[in-house]
Design an enzyme around this catalytic site. Structure first.
Site, PDB file in Angstrom:
ATOM      1  N   CYS A  86      -9.884  40.763  26.919  1.00  0.00           N
ATOM      2  CA  CYS A  86     -10.270  39.944  28.078  1.00  0.00           C
ATOM      3  C   CYS A  86     -10.819  40.809  29.201  1.00  0.00           C
ATOM      4  O   CYS A  86     -11.694  40.370  29.962  1.00  0.00           O
ATOM      5  CB  CYS A  86      -9.089  39.115  28.568  1.00  0.00           C
ATOM      6  SG  CYS A  86      -7.595  40.063  28.922  1.00  0.00           S
ATOM      7  N   HIS A 373      -3.660  39.047  32.003  1.00  0.00           N
ATOM      8  CA  HIS A 373      -4.887  38.467  31.469  1.00  0.00           C
ATOM      9  C   HIS A 373      -6.001  38.545  32.502  1.00  0.00           C
ATOM     10  O   HIS A 373      -5.768  38.373  33.704  1.00  0.00           O
ATOM     11  CB  HIS A 373      -4.641  37.005  31.082  1.00  0.00           C
ATOM     12  CG  HIS A 373      -5.833  36.312  30.511  1.00  0.00           C
ATOM     13  ND1 HIS A 373      -6.464  36.732  29.358  1.00  0.00           N
ATOM     14  CD2 HIS A 373      -6.538  35.231  30.952  1.00  0.00           C
ATOM     15  CE1 HIS A 373      -7.482  35.923  29.103  1.00  0.00           C
ATOM     16  NE2 HIS A 373      -7.551  35.017  30.063  1.00  0.00           N
TER      17      HIS A 373
END
Length: 416
Positions: A86, A373
């Site tokens: 990510c 994330h």
């Protein structure tokens, strides 16, 4: 339906290699998008984890303002997560939506990319990033695997480990360095080609030291590709505060005394960093990660930032600089009466107001750089979109400004 969507996703993995001779006529020979199948299936499958409640998935042409011919407006495709990637996806999305960079990569493609034998080994990262942008344009509203760049991570960042969460800002710096090195090697006869990265992200800062005993000034100018700003202070509550802190004067005393050549001894001095030159694309990193903790506080930001740069032209100024222009950055803001306004600048200085327009934001959700994330927001055609790996969702400015930004991308009016 799911099986068909899965097969279609797999086919898009090689679409980066399927460019025709004319870059404006991108064709993916291996992928034929089925209306109402791929994007709808994947969003439905993943929206519980990724889709924010106040955003809407880009499912159809009515929601998309993207265009394969207008770099400023195209929304583009999502990028599949290939195992804790990510951080990579967020940075790639911001780069392929940086029009200034893609236009320069297009010139590289025209000059070298179509020559026989060029990039047969797939090692040209310049062509790889450009092809990624064209693939994203073609598959806007869908998603694919960014295997081209992903396969080069061992060369871009030798210390990064497969499957491990890495720092997005570190990846950005290493990727830009790799692009710069590749451009210098390949575009030997083209000065413009060699400056692809510098002409997009390259700015300058000057560091000036003034001896409080004799008044002698000395300094140097250093190139930058971004600004890293401290935010771990009660005095810093906005982007403007962070920039002001970056350029405020610092006293050199005690063990840090300045060795003055004129006084022939160590003296107390004032050190100040100034913005010497703003690049066409200003990247601002808010320093959230420290050794054992993350600075989790929201730093308010606006969609535009006005910066006043003043170049000193007083020939009687007894400064001793090493090729340093004393451009001084002044921030005009209504947030604090303590800051100097444009009218307070020296009347002997030339002034230019630089308007910086926010178009990209990288956000880290989590408690440390080794976990959590990454996702990003991008402004396209006047609207904001959230890019969360494979999911692209239209959202609102209210949702964007509520985030704890980590990296901000601004367009300036300093063209090159």
């Amino acid at each position: 339906m799911v099986a068909a969507a899965t097969a279609s996703v797999a086919q898009t993995a090689v679409c980066e290699k399927s460019l025709t001779e004319n870059e404006n006529k991108f064709r993916c020979n291996n992928h034929k998008k089925k209306k109402g199948s791929l994007n709808t299936e994947i969003i439905a499958k993943s929206k519980k984890r990724l889709k924010p409640s106040n955003s809407s998935p880009v499912n159809d042409k009515k929601d998309r303002t993207g265009s394969t011919t207008q770099l400023d407006d195209f929304v583009g495709a999502g990028l599949d997560n290939l195992g804790n990637t990510c951080y990579m996806n967020s940075i790639l999305q911001c780069l392929i939506h940086t029009c200034n960079l893609i236009e320069k990569l297009s010139l590289h493609k025209k000059s070298l990319g179509y020559q026989p034998g060029h990039n047969d080994d797939g090692k040209c990262i310049l062509c790889c990033l450009y092809n990624l942008a064209k693939c994203s344009q073609k598959l806007s509203g869908s998603h694919f695997e960014p295997k081209g760049i992903h396969s080069k991570i061992p060369d871009i960042a030798k210390k990064f480990l497969p499957g491990r969460q890495e720092d997005a800002h570190e990846f950005l710096r290493l990727l830009l360095d790799s692009l710069d090195v590749m451009a210098s090697k390949q575009d030997k006869e083209s000065e413009q080609g060699k400056r692809i990265v510098n002409d997009t992200f390259g700015g300058k800062i000057s560091t000036q030291v003034t001896c409080t005993n004799c008044g002698t000034k000395s300094g140097v100018t250093d190139p930058i590709q971004d600004l890293s700003l401290e935010i771990d202070s009660e005095k810093i509550s906005t982007i403007e505060d962070a920039l002001e802190h970056f350029t405020e004067s610092e006293t050199l005393d005690g063990e840090n005394k300045y060795s003055c050549e004129k006084c022939k001894e160590k003296t107390v001095a004032q050190k100040q960093i100034r913005i010497h030159d703003l690049p066409p694309v200003l990247v601002v990193q808010l320093k959230r990660f420290q050794l054992y903790k993350k600075v989790s506080k929201r730093i308010p930001f606006l969609e535009s930032l006005e910066v006043d740069c003043a170049e000193a032209v007083n020939s009687n100024d007894e400064t001793k600089l090493s090729a340093v222009s004393t451009n001084e950055l002044k921030l005009s803001t209504e947030r604090s009466s303590k800051r100097k306004s444009v009218e307070e600048l020296d009347s002997t200085s030339g002034k230019v107001r630089v308007n910086c327009e926010l178009y990209g934001i990288v956000v880290h959700s989590g408690f440390s750089r080794n976990g959590g994330h990454y996702f990003c927001y991008l402004k396209r055609g006047g609207s904001w979109y959230r890019f969360d790996d494979s999911i692209v969702s239209k959202t609102t400015w209210d949702a964007v400004k509520s985030e704890e930004a980590y990296i901000l991308f601004y367009k300036t009016n300093h063209g090159r």
